[in-house]
Design an enzyme around this catalytic site. Structure first.
Site, PDB file in Angstrom:
ATOM      1  N   ASN A  12       6.521   2.163  -3.548  1.00  0.00           N
ATOM      2  CA  ASN A  12       6.314   2.235  -2.060  1.00  0.00           C
ATOM      3  C   ASN A  12       6.971   1.008  -1.325  1.00  0.00           C
ATOM      4  O   ASN A  12       6.006  -0.151  -1.397  1.00  0.00           O
ATOM      5  CB  ASN A  12       4.954   2.670  -1.601  1.00  0.00           C
ATOM      6  CG  ASN A  12       4.956   2.767   0.077  1.00  0.00           C
ATOM      7  OD1 ASN A  12       5.627   2.627   0.699  1.00  0.00           O
ATOM      8  ND2 ASN A  12       3.445   2.648   0.284  1.00  0.00           N
ATOM      9  N   LYS A  14       7.573   0.437   1.766  1.00  0.00           N
ATOM     10  CA  LYS A  14       6.903   0.202   3.218  1.00  0.00           C
ATOM     11  C   LYS A  14       7.964  -0.097   4.076  1.00  0.00           C
ATOM     12  O   LYS A  14       9.189   0.194   3.806  1.00  0.00           O
ATOM     13  CB  LYS A  14       5.676  -1.043   3.037  1.00  0.00           C
ATOM     14  CG  LYS A  14       4.909  -0.427   1.867  1.00  0.00           C
ATOM     15  CD  LYS A  14       3.500  -1.365   2.131  1.00  0.00           C
ATOM     16  CE  LYS A  14       2.619  -0.702   0.992  1.00  0.00           C
ATOM     17  NZ  LYS A  14       0.972  -1.592   1.277  1.00  0.00           N
ATOM     18  N   HIS A  97      -0.445   7.893   4.169  1.00  0.00           N
ATOM     19  CA  HIS A  97      -1.097   6.406   3.550  1.00  0.00           C
ATOM     20  C   HIS A  97      -1.932   5.781   4.660  1.00  0.00           C
ATOM     21  O   HIS A  97      -1.628   6.069   5.751  1.00  0.00           O
ATOM     22  CB  HIS A  97       0.424   5.508   3.427  1.00  0.00           C
ATOM     23  CG  HIS A  97       0.202   4.287   2.816  1.00  0.00           C
ATOM     24  ND1 HIS A  97      -0.502   3.254   3.489  1.00  0.00           N
ATOM     25  CD2 HIS A  97       0.445   3.797   1.447  1.00  0.00           C
ATOM     26  CE1 HIS A  97      -0.492   2.209   2.366  1.00  0.00           C
ATOM     27  NE2 HIS A  97       0.084   2.643   1.294  1.00  0.00           N
ATOM     28  N   GLU A  99      -1.958   3.008   5.772  1.00  0.00           N
ATOM     29  CA  GLU A  99      -1.324   2.320   6.680  1.00  0.00           C
ATOM     30  C   GLU A  99      -0.909   3.284   8.013  1.00  0.00           C
ATOM     31  O   GLU A  99      -0.939   2.770   9.369  1.00  0.00           O
ATOM     32  CB  GLU A  99      -0.284   1.373   6.387  1.00  0.00           C
ATOM     33  CG  GLU A  99      -0.719   0.129   5.743  1.00  0.00           C
ATOM     34  CD  GLU A  99       0.203  -0.204   4.546  1.00  0.00           C
ATOM     35  OE1 GLU A  99       1.326   0.357   4.396  1.00  0.00           O
ATOM     36  OE2 GLU A  99      -0.253  -0.888   3.545  1.00  0.00           O
ATOM     37  N   GLU A 167      -5.992   5.477  -3.285  1.00  0.00           N
ATOM     38  CA  GLU A 167      -5.582   3.886  -2.742  1.00  0.00           C
ATOM     39  C   GLU A 167      -6.858   3.404  -1.977  1.00  0.00           C
ATOM     40  O   GLU A 167      -6.802   3.373  -0.946  1.00  0.00           O
ATOM     41  CB  GLU A 167      -4.482   3.946  -1.999  1.00  0.00           C
ATOM     42  CG  GLU A 167      -3.189   4.622  -2.734  1.00  0.00           C
ATOM     43  CD  GLU A 167      -1.904   3.731  -2.072  1.00  0.00           C
ATOM     44  OE1 GLU A 167      -1.182   3.235  -3.073  1.00  0.00           O
ATOM     45  OE2 GLU A 167      -1.586   3.912  -1.074  1.00  0.00           O
ATOM     46  N   GLY A 173      -2.641  -4.722  -1.450  1.00  0.00           N
ATOM     47  CA  GLY A 173      -1.969  -5.747  -1.345  1.00  0.00           C
ATOM     48  C   GLY A 173      -3.129  -6.792  -1.557  1.00  0.00           C
ATOM     49  O   GLY A 173      -2.903  -8.381  -1.002  1.00  0.00           O
ATOM     50  N   SER A 212      -2.737  -2.921  -5.528  1.00  0.00           N
ATOM     51  CA  SER A 212      -2.685  -3.985  -6.549  1.00  0.00           C
ATOM     52  C   SER A 212      -2.358  -3.595  -7.639  1.00  0.00           C
ATOM     53  O   SER A 212      -2.692  -4.311  -8.747  1.00  0.00           O
ATOM     54  CB  SER A 212      -3.961  -4.592  -6.383  1.00  0.00           C
ATOM     55  OG  SER A 212      -4.002  -5.443  -4.953  1.00  0.00           O
TER      56      SER A 212
HETATM   57  P1  PGA Z   1       0.142  -2.804  -3.422  1.00  0.00           P
HETATM   58  O1  PGA Z   1       0.246  -1.392  -2.244  1.00  0.00           O
HETATM   59  O2  PGA Z   1       0.663  -2.171  -4.610  1.00  0.00           O
HETATM   60  O3  PGA Z   1       0.977  -3.888  -2.694  1.00  0.00           O
HETATM   61  O4  PGA Z   1      -1.353  -3.089  -3.347  1.00  0.00           O
HETATM   62  C1  PGA Z   1       0.098  -0.182  -2.802  1.00  0.00           C
HETATM   63  C2  PGA Z   1       0.450   0.910  -1.447  1.00  0.00           C
HETATM   64  O5  PGA Z   1       0.076   0.502  -0.304  1.00  0.00           O
HETATM   65  O6  PGA Z   1       0.711   1.812  -1.836  1.00  0.00           O
END
Ligand code: PGA
Length: 251
Positions: A12, A14, A97, A99, A167, A173, A212
């Site tokens: 992903n 983003k 997601h 976000e 998630e 992150g 992560s």
């Molecule tokens: P990350 O993000 O691997 O950077 O923690 C995962 C995601 O938001 O899909």
């Protein structure tokens, strides 16, 4: 509906990436072509990159979007429909997601409508769920994830495929991941919700873990019961990091 339990390794990007990053996709595609991991490999990229990313992928990996509109078409300035993603070369899309839920106020009902739209267009819809740190601290993880699943999953029409990504918000992150026991418990709960809702088809849906995921922890996560793949943010941005995760896929 396609039934498969091959793990799905999904990236992903983003809101990262312009044309100059396409070489990363070429490198990932070349290495997948050479090493042929026992997994489906998907890279979800910004809508502006999908067409070029699909070309760069050269059929070695699948390309997806990161969001789609609820509606099929119409007066929705700036929105991108599932059909448009498909037309540009996507075969999958992430919906709901955290976000999007947080920064764009997307409710479970909105996420379900987006997932429905994706399935109607024949895309794999990856529906994200996950609890916040406070919800975990208050012991509400199962209730929150169960409610998100109930509200965010569409009915399944023929054509598309549905997957879920667990998630936990606090893991995204942050470099922190839940314990193996916690991942197993949430995935088992999600599985029972899917089976209750969809019967045998619910048994075959992949439940990804995201938050992560990196080369160092990918194998141990993929080994856990009912983990059907991973959704990777930061570590999918460079071919070297993504390849390292792919090498961790159990053979
Ligand atoms: P990350 O993000 O691997 O950077 O923690 C995962 C995601 O938001 O899909």
């Amino acid at each position: 509906m396609r039934i498969t339990m091959r793990p799905l390794i999904a990236g992903n990007w983003k809101m990262h990436g312009v044309g100059s990053r396409l070489n990363q996709i070429e490198d990932i595609a070349a290495s997948v072509g050479a090493s042929r991991p026992e997994a489906d490999v998907l890279l979800c990229v910004p809508a502006t990159l999908i067409f070029r990313a699909a070309r760069a992928a050269a059929g070695q990996i699948a390309i997806g979007g990161e969001d789609c509109a609820m509606e099929a078409e119409g007066a929705f300035t700036g929105d991108v429909s599932a059909d448009m993603l498909k037309d540009a070369g996507a075969s999958a899309v992430i919906v709901g997601h955290s976000e999007r839920r947080e920064h764009h106020g997307e409710t479970d009902a909105v996420v379900a409508a987006k997932a429905r739209s994706a399935l109607r267009s024949g895309l794999l819809a990856i529906v994200c769920i996950g609890e916040s740190e406070a919800q975990r601290r208050d012991g509400k993880t199962m209730v929150v994830c169960g409610e998100q699943l109930a509200g965010s999953l569409p009915e399944i029409p023929d054509g598309g495929e549905l997957a879920v990504a667990y998630e936990p918000l606090w893991a995204i992150g942050s470099g922190h991941i839940p314990t193996a026991a916690d991942v197993i418990a949430v995935h088992a709960h999600a599985r029972s919700c899917l089976v209750l809702r969809f019967g045998d088809e619910g048994r075959a849906m992949r439940i990804l873990y995201g938050g992560s995921v990196k080369a160092e922890n990918a194998q141990s996560i993929l080994d856990l019961a009912d983990v059907g793949g991973v959704l990777i943010g930061g570590a999918s941005l460079s071919a070297a990091d993504f390849d390292a995760v792919l090498r961790a896929v159990p053979r």
